[in-house]
Scaffold this motif. Structure first.
Motif, PDB file in Angstrom:
ATOM      1  N   TYR A   1       0.856  -1.198   0.000  1.00  0.00           N
ATOM      2  CA  TYR A   1       0.000   0.000   0.000  1.00  0.00           C
ATOM      3  C   TYR A   1       0.888   1.242   0.000  1.00  0.00           C
ATOM      4  CZ  TYR A   1       1.064   0.484   5.013  1.00  0.00           C
ATOM      5  OH  TYR A   1       1.711   0.651   6.213  1.00  0.00           O
TER       6      TYR A   1
ATOM      7  N   GLU B   1      -8.369  -8.642   6.436  1.00  0.00           N
ATOM      8  CA  GLU B   1      -7.317  -7.722   6.896  1.00  0.00           C
ATOM      9  C   GLU B   1      -7.038  -6.648   5.842  1.00  0.00           C
ATOM     10  OE1 GLU B   1      -5.537  -7.345   9.789  1.00  0.00           O
ATOM     11  OE2 GLU B   1      -7.121  -8.651  10.557  1.00  0.00           O
ATOM     12  N   ARG B   2      -7.113  -7.038   4.565  1.00  0.00           N
ATOM     13  CA  ARG B   2      -6.934  -6.054   3.485  1.00  0.00           C
ATOM     14  C   ARG B   2      -8.012  -4.979   3.546  1.00  0.00           C
ATOM     15  NH1 ARG B   2      -7.731  -8.575  -2.246  1.00  0.00           N
ATOM     16  NH2 ARG B   2      -9.851  -8.703  -1.382  1.00  0.00           N
ATOM     17  N   GLU B   3      -9.273  -5.404   3.728  1.00  0.00           N
ATOM     18  CA  GLU B   3     -10.370  -4.434   3.786  1.00  0.00           C
ATOM     19  C   GLU B   3     -10.243  -3.531   5.007  1.00  0.00           C
ATOM     20  OE1 GLU B   3     -12.372  -4.037   1.202  1.00  0.00           O
ATOM     21  OE2 GLU B   3     -11.065  -5.599   0.371  1.00  0.00           O
ATOM     22  N   ARG B   4      -9.791  -4.116   6.109  1.00  0.00           N
ATOM     23  CA  ARG B   4      -9.591  -3.302   7.325  1.00  0.00           C
ATOM     24  C   ARG B   4      -8.514  -2.247   7.085  1.00  0.00           C
ATOM     25  NH1 ARG B   4      -6.182  -3.818  11.779  1.00  0.00           N
ATOM     26  NH2 ARG B   4      -6.994  -2.918  13.706  1.00  0.00           N
TER      27      ARG B   4
ATOM     28  N   LYS C   1      -7.704  -0.934   4.225  1.00  0.00           N
ATOM     29  CA  LYS C   1      -8.270   0.088   3.332  1.00  0.00           C
ATOM     30  C   LYS C   1      -9.081   1.111   4.123  1.00  0.00           C
ATOM     31  CE  LYS C   1      -8.630  -2.542  -1.014  1.00  0.00           C
ATOM     32  NZ  LYS C   1      -9.590  -3.086  -2.017  1.00  0.00           N
ATOM     33  N   GLY C   2      -9.841   0.596   5.103  1.00  0.00           N
ATOM     34  CA  GLY C   2     -10.631   1.506   5.937  1.00  0.00           C
ATOM     35  C   GLY C   2      -9.754   2.472   6.718  1.00  0.00           C
ATOM     36  N   LEU C   3      -8.628   1.994   7.213  1.00  0.00           N
ATOM     37  CA  LEU C   3      -7.704   2.863   7.940  1.00  0.00           C
ATOM     38  C   LEU C   3      -7.120   3.921   7.012  1.00  0.00           C
ATOM     39  CD1 LEU C   3      -5.826   0.180  10.096  1.00  0.00           C
ATOM     40  CD2 LEU C   3      -7.417   1.919  10.940  1.00  0.00           C
TER      41      LEU C   3
ATOM     42  N   VAL D   1      -8.508   5.177   4.365  1.00  0.00           N
ATOM     43  CA  VAL D   1      -9.560   6.167   4.090  1.00  0.00           C
ATOM     44  C   VAL D   1      -9.635   7.174   5.233  1.00  0.00           C
ATOM     45  CG1 VAL D   1     -12.056   6.481   3.878  1.00  0.00           C
ATOM     46  CG2 VAL D   1     -10.917   4.648   2.610  1.00  0.00           C
ATOM     47  N   ASP D   2      -9.399   6.713   6.463  1.00  0.00           N
ATOM     48  CA  ASP D   2      -9.439   7.601   7.638  1.00  0.00           C
ATOM     49  C   ASP D   2      -8.140   8.368   7.827  1.00  0.00           C
ATOM     50  OD1 ASP D   2     -11.982   6.765   8.220  1.00  0.00           O
ATOM     51  OD2 ASP D   2     -11.339   5.185   9.627  1.00  0.00           O
TER      52      ASP D   2
ATOM     53  N   ARG E   1      -5.098   6.992   8.269  1.00  0.00           N
ATOM     54  CA  ARG E   1      -4.208   6.319   9.215  1.00  0.00           C
ATOM     55  C   ARG E   1      -3.349   5.292   8.503  1.00  0.00           C
ATOM     56  NH1 ARG E   1      -7.760   3.805  13.765  1.00  0.00           N
ATOM     57  NH2 ARG E   1      -5.663   3.338  14.605  1.00  0.00           N
TER      58      ARG E   1
ATOM     59  N   PRO F   1      -1.868   1.803   8.205  1.00  0.00           N
ATOM     60  CA  PRO F   1      -2.160   0.473   8.754  1.00  0.00           C
ATOM     61  C   PRO F   1      -0.972  -0.147   9.491  1.00  0.00           C
ATOM     62  CG  PRO F   1      -3.014   0.653   6.525  1.00  0.00           C
ATOM     63  CD  PRO F   1      -2.176   1.875   6.763  1.00  0.00           C
TER      64      PRO F   1
END
Length: 409
Positions: free
Chosen positions: A42, A67-70, A72-74, A76-77, A79, A81
């Motif tokens: 990433y 874990e990949r989707e999690r 991605k969410g970080l 977007v925020d 942060r 990972p």
């Protein structure tokens, strides 16, 4: 194309690392030795980064995608990972170190550094031992009120309601210490008030009538048990110290020539050194005790099992029961109530002198700050008068008061 479980299982190693892509930066790295590792590529802050997600098959395809989707969410925020993973790992490590047992141990050591009474520390450790089997290994910040209630209910079912309330208080003290040291945010025991059975308080049996007290003293004179126990009971009557203070008394604390017993602060309930004037009768029976025991040991009243330990707390109680006194009639602690009652009723002694001899500390902080007088000379006269009064009650006759420093009591 996304990977499949069959493809992953059949992925054979080569002489170099093989990188199989599942899309979205998720890769399976097949090492030359056959080991398979999940990696997530990433970008963050304009830099290319790589995050390890675990080893296949311990971490399967479904878990790796989650874990990949999690991650991605970080992103977007805003942060990283990888940094989030490091923080989580550090938090887990801190949680494993900051268990209830670890924090409780720190609190006990703190009490020792503060030179709290050894009896207080022993009681603290005994109570904590009731809780640690259930919650000792749990991170203290994660422990809930429900978990603590379960521990307390287990103790309560034994019928020991006072112990249960004390345990709740001790657990609360551990949590408050954890809050003060930044390892917990709240004390769950506060939510348990009212959930436990409130015990019915029972007053300790005490004989305060002079005639009945005289009969008790005569019964002690006729005690057919061990002579050391008989002497211990009479010393309780003459000195009216707490039973535990008498049982743990050491010869090094007593100066028979000066007729004084000095109990160190570490043994006292209120944490203050306590001096006790010894009447001639008390000195006489202590000398008698030296002859009986040899006087070479540490304790005045050593345990029958080991000279390294003092008399059992049940010995004096058992002796009173053998003399025919029930718990609601007389207890070892009752000698304090008897002396306090009769000394105050005599009207001869300053109330503060009596309280000081009982080693009580005034609850009023302002008054305590000004009440620094030791009343030592008055206490010497008072303790001699009390010994004579005990002799009078025992004989049923008139007392001959001793004169101290030219003054009579």
């Amino acid at each position: 194309m996304p990977l499949t479980d069959i493809e992953i299982r059949k992925a054979a190693p080569s002489d170099k690392v093989r990188k199989l892509s599942d899309g979205g930066g998720l890769q399976l790295w097949v090492q030359p030795d056959g080991a398979k590792y999940w990696r997530l590529a990433y970008r963050f802050g304009g830099k290319q980064k790589l995050l390890a997600l675990g080893v296949y098959p311990t971490v399967g395809l479904r878990e790796a995608r989650a874990e990949r989707e999690r991650a991605k969410g970080l992103l977007v925020d805003g942060r990283d990972p990888g940094q989030a993973r490091k923080l989580e790992k550090a938090a887990r490590a801190a949680a494993s170190e900051n268990t209830f047992c670890a924090v409780a141990t720190e609190l006990v050591e703190k009490k020792r550094r503060e030179q709290k009474r050894e009896a207080t520390i022993d009681q603290l450790e005994r109570l904590l031992a009731l809780a640690t089997p259930s919650i000792g290994a749990r991170p203290i910040a994660d422990i809930t009120a429900a978990e603590i209630l379960s521990v307390l209910r287990g103790v309560e079912r034994r019928g020991t309601h006072v112990t249960t309330l004390r345990l709740r208080s001790v657990i609360g003290a551990v949590f408050r210490y954890a809050i003060a040291t930044g390892r917990a945010e709240n004390d769950p025991t506060g939510a348990l008030k009212g959930a436990l059975t409130t015990p019915t308080l029972k007053h300790r049996g005490a004989i305060v009538d002079p005639k009945a007290f005289g009969a008790l003293l005569r019964a002690i004179d006729g005690y057919h048990g061990a002579p050391e126990t008989c002497i211990a009971l009479e010393l309780l009557a003459l000195t009216f110290v707490r039973p535990g203070e008498l049982r743990a008394a050491e010869w090094a604390e007593i100066d028979l020539d000066a007729a004084v017993w000095v109990i160190p602060a570490g043994k006292m309930k209120m944490g203050r050194e306590h001096r006790i004037p010894l009447a001639p009768r008390a000195v006489a029976i202590l000398r008698e005790l030296q002859v009986i025991t040899g006087g070479g040991g540490k304790y005045l009243f050593p345990s029958i099992r080991s000279a390294a330990r003092c008399m059992s707390e049940n010995t004096l109680t058992a002796a009173l029961r053998r003399l025919g006194y029930k718990p609601d009639q007389m207890t070892a602690h009752g000698f304090r109530s008897a002396a306090s009652s009769m000394l105050n009723e005599s009207g001869l002694w300053h109330a503060d002198a009596i309280e000081r001899q009982l080693a009580h500390v005034d609850k009023d902080a302002v008054r305590r700050a000004y009440a620094r007088a030791d009343f030592w000379e008055e206490r010497i006269r008072m303790m001699n008068w009390w010994a004579d009064r005990c002799d009078e009650m025992r004989r049923g006759g008139e007392v001959v008061h001793l004169k101290i420093s030219g003054k009579s009591a």
